[in-house]
Design a protein around this motif. Structure first.
Motif, PDB file in Angstrom:
ATOM      1  N   VAL A   4       0.836  -1.198   0.000  1.00 41.22           N
ATOM      2  CA  VAL A   4       0.000   0.000   0.000  1.00 41.22           C
ATOM      3  C   VAL A   4       0.874   1.252   0.000  1.00 41.22           C
ATOM      4  N   GLN A   5       1.946   1.232   0.753  1.00 40.43           N
ATOM      5  CA  GLN A   5       2.835   2.395   0.804  1.00 40.43           C
ATOM      6  C   GLN A   5       3.442   2.693  -0.560  1.00 40.43           C
ATOM      7  N   GLN A   6       3.969   1.651  -1.211  1.00 38.80           N
ATOM      8  CA  GLN A   6       4.577   1.856  -2.531  1.00 38.80           C
ATOM      9  C   GLN A   6       3.525   2.291  -3.551  1.00 38.80           C
ATOM     10  N   ALA A   7       2.339   1.679  -3.483  1.00 37.73           N
ATOM     11  CA  ALA A   7       1.273   2.064  -4.405  1.00 37.73           C
ATOM     12  C   ALA A   7       0.851   3.513  -4.182  1.00 37.73           C
ATOM     13  N   ALA A   8       0.686   3.894  -2.922  1.00 35.16           N
ATOM     14  CA  ALA A   8       0.222   5.247  -2.612  1.00 35.16           C
ATOM     15  C   ALA A   8       1.220   6.302  -3.085  1.00 35.16           C
ATOM     16  N   ARG A   9       2.492   6.011  -2.957  1.00 40.57           N
ATOM     17  CA  ARG A   9       3.506   6.966  -3.410  1.00 40.57           C
ATOM     18  C   ARG A   9       3.369   7.257  -4.897  1.00 40.57           C
ATOM     19  N   ARG A  10       3.035   6.241  -5.661  1.00 43.45           N
ATOM     20  CA  ARG A  10       2.878   6.428  -7.105  1.00 43.45           C
ATOM     21  C   ARG A  10       1.516   7.002  -7.453  1.00 43.45           C
ATOM     22  N   MET A  11       0.468   6.490  -6.814  1.00 44.81           N
ATOM     23  CA  MET A  11      -0.887   6.892  -7.175  1.00 44.81           C
ATOM     24  C   MET A  11      -1.224   8.304  -6.720  1.00 44.81           C
ATOM     25  N   THR A  12      -0.663   8.726  -5.599  1.00 44.13           N
ATOM     26  CA  THR A  12      -0.944  10.077  -5.107  1.00 44.13           C
ATOM     27  C   THR A  12      -0.471  11.120  -6.102  1.00 44.13           C
ATOM     28  N   SER A  13       0.707  10.918  -6.641  1.00 43.06           N
ATOM     29  CA  SER A  13       1.231  11.883  -7.620  1.00 43.06           C
ATOM     30  C   SER A  13       0.437  11.843  -8.917  1.00 43.06           C
ATOM     31  N   ALA A  14      -0.124  10.660  -9.241  1.00 43.53           N
ATOM     32  CA  ALA A  14      -0.910  10.529 -10.464  1.00 43.53           C
ATOM     33  C   ALA A  14      -2.356  10.978 -10.267  1.00 43.53           C
ATOM     34  N   GLY A  15      -2.819  11.001  -9.007  1.00 42.64           N
ATOM     35  CA  GLY A  15      -4.189  11.394  -8.720  1.00 42.64           C
ATOM     36  C   GLY A  15      -5.221  10.333  -9.052  1.00 42.64           C
ATOM     37  N   LYS A  16      -4.789   9.074  -9.188  1.00 37.97           N
ATOM     38  CA  LYS A  16      -5.731   7.988  -9.477  1.00 37.97           C
ATOM     39  C   LYS A  16      -5.078   6.655  -9.153  1.00 37.97           C
ATOM     40  N   GLY A  17      -5.918   5.627  -9.002  1.00 37.19           N
ATOM     41  CA  GLY A  17      -5.417   4.285  -8.756  1.00 37.19           C
ATOM     42  C   GLY A  17      -6.413   3.499  -7.925  1.00 37.19           C
ATOM     43  N   ALA A  18      -6.169   2.197  -7.849  1.00 42.51           N
ATOM     44  CA  ALA A  18      -7.014   1.305  -7.057  1.00 42.51           C
ATOM     45  C   ALA A  18      -6.138   0.316  -6.314  1.00 42.51           C
ATOM     46  N   ILE A  19      -6.411   0.156  -5.027  1.00 43.98           N
ATOM     47  CA  ILE A  19      -5.688  -0.800  -4.183  1.00 43.98           C
ATOM     48  C   ILE A  19      -6.732  -1.750  -3.602  1.00 43.98           C
ATOM     49  N   LEU A  20      -6.632  -3.021  -3.961  1.00 50.32           N
ATOM     50  CA  LEU A  20      -7.589  -4.026  -3.520  1.00 50.32           C
ATOM     51  C   LEU A  20      -6.881  -5.021  -2.611  1.00 50.32           C
ATOM     52  N   LEU A  21      -7.450  -5.253  -1.427  1.00 49.06           N
ATOM     53  CA  LEU A  21      -6.840  -6.109  -0.416  1.00 49.06           C
ATOM     54  C   LEU A  21      -7.757  -7.297  -0.127  1.00 49.06           C
ATOM     55  N   THR A  22      -7.212  -8.500  -0.233  1.00 45.90           N
ATOM     56  CA  THR A  22      -8.011  -9.706  -0.060  1.00 45.90           C
ATOM     57  C   THR A  22      -7.996 -10.165   1.389  1.00 45.90           C
ATOM     58  N   GLY A  23      -9.139 -10.045   2.040  1.00 45.51           N
ATOM     59  CA  GLY A  23      -9.282 -10.454   3.422  1.00 45.51           C
ATOM     60  C   GLY A  23      -9.987 -11.799   3.523  1.00 45.51           C
ATOM     61  N   ALA A  24     -10.484 -12.095   4.713  1.00 42.53           N
ATOM     62  CA  ALA A  24     -11.110 -13.386   4.974  1.00 42.53           C
ATOM     63  C   ALA A  24     -12.087 -13.262   6.134  1.00 42.53           C
ATOM     64  N   THR A  25     -12.866 -14.321   6.340  1.00 41.96           N
ATOM     65  CA  THR A  25     -13.747 -14.366   7.503  1.00 41.96           C
ATOM     66  C   THR A  25     -12.976 -14.051   8.774  1.00 41.96           C
ATOM     67  N   ALA A  26     -11.723 -14.527   8.828  1.00 40.65           N
ATOM     68  CA  ALA A  26     -10.893 -14.351  10.022  1.00 40.65           C
ATOM     69  C   ALA A  26     -10.604 -12.898  10.337  1.00 40.65           C
ATOM     70  N   GLY A  27     -10.810 -11.993   9.382  1.00 38.11           N
ATOM     71  CA  GLY A  27     -10.620 -10.579   9.638  1.00 38.11           C
ATOM     72  C   GLY A  27     -11.805  -9.936  10.321  1.00 38.11           C
ATOM     73  N   VAL A  28     -12.871 -10.702  10.496  1.00 38.97           N
ATOM     74  CA  VAL A  28     -14.075 -10.232  11.157  1.00 38.97           C
ATOM     75  C   VAL A  28     -14.377 -11.065  12.396  1.00 38.97           C
ATOM     76  N   LYS A  29     -13.993 -12.364  12.326  1.00 35.34           N
ATOM     77  CA  LYS A  29     -14.309 -13.308  13.391  1.00 35.34           C
ATOM     78  C   LYS A  29     -13.129 -14.263  13.555  1.00 35.34           C
ATOM     79  N   GLY A  30     -12.460 -14.208  14.696  1.00 34.49           N
ATOM     80  CA  GLY A  30     -11.336 -15.095  14.941  1.00 34.49           C
ATOM     81  C   GLY A  30     -11.798 -16.474  15.375  1.00 34.49           C
ATOM     82  N   PHE A  31     -11.255 -17.499  14.743  1.00 36.36           N
ATOM     83  CA  PHE A  31     -11.638 -18.871  15.058  1.00 36.36           C
ATOM     84  C   PHE A  31     -10.628 -19.514  16.012  1.00 36.36           C
TER      85      PHE A  31
END
Length: 237
Positions: free
Chosen positions: A121-148
């Motif tokens: 995210v840091q590397q992407a933001a450094r590039r996208m901020t200067s460009a004024g556009k971009g998309a960062i998609l992060l793949t989570g899981a059930t475990a990010g809402v409910k710990g088993f």
């Protein structure tokens, strides 16, 4: 005749933590739209078939190392231009009772799921901020809402990933960068993990997941989603 979906507003893509599941489906979808794609993983040998099929570029990376992620982005810059889509799919898993877990293994698992995502995210933001556009998609899981039970390290990493996504979305959206977190709430179907014969439709189809990612990439900025939760239609919740 239904109208064609709008073309993607981005020129190229980098997928970190690539493998045969969601990442492979995403690579195929993006390449079908003539989007240049770099796919990165610790072991690029496992990506050879996908490279042959799609023409994507495979590069090695240990996402837990900031220097390697920076080098990956620099190489992607040279190969396809500064990535306008960055997708982080890497996860670290260690299972077992809390009293028996090895602390070093736990630390590494959390680093793969969360710290590596921060580096990306840091590397992407450094590039996208200067460009004024971009998309960062992060793949989570059930475990990010409910710990088993017996899965504390995975939950710790995915909870941190979700927090990163929420914070980054609030910080970066006003700068024209779409940050979205995907809660993959269920098992993902794969050749090595087929659906149980007695439980049809109980697993998520990676191609259907990839389609949702593509739909999010096409969202108008007046109605950006920061989080999408996906589960099989027969899932109880």
């Amino acid at each position: 005749m239904s109208p064609l979906p709008p073309s993607l507003p981005y020129r190229n893509a980098l997928i970190i933590g690539a493998g045969p599941g969601i990442s492979a489906s995403l690579t195929r979808r993006l390449r079908a739209e003539n989007i240049p794609v770099v796919i990165a993983a610790r072991n690029v040998d496992k990506l050879a078939a996908l490279v042959d099929e799609t023409g994507a570029i495979a590069l090695p990376v240990d996402a837990t190392q900031a220097s390697e992620v920076e080098a990956l982005f620099n190489e992607a810059d040279a190969r396809i231009g500064a990535p306008e889509i960055v997708i982080y799919n890497a996860s670290g898993r260690v299972r077992g009772p809390i009293v028996e877990l090895d602390a070093a293994e736990v630390g590494n698992a959390i680093a793969v799921s969360a710290l590596g995502a921060f580096h990306a995210v840091q590397q992407a933001a450094r590039r996208m901020t200067s460009a004024g556009k971009g998309a960062i998609l992060l793949t989570g899981a059930t475990a990010g809402v409910k710990g088993f039970a017996l899965s504390a390290p995975f939950a710790m990493g995915k909870f941190a990933l979700r927090g990163l996504a929420q914070s980054a979305a609030r910080e970066l959206a006003p700068k024209g960068i779409h940050v979205a977190h995907f809660v993959i709430d269920g098992g993902v179907r794969a050749d090595h993990r087929p659906e149980p014969a007695d439980a049809p439709d109980s697993m998520l189809d990676p191609d259907a997941i990839a389609q949702t990612y593509m739909d999010v990439l096409r969202q108008h900025r007046s109605a950006w989603a920061w989080e999408i939760e996906l589960r099989p239609w027969v899932e109880k919740f």
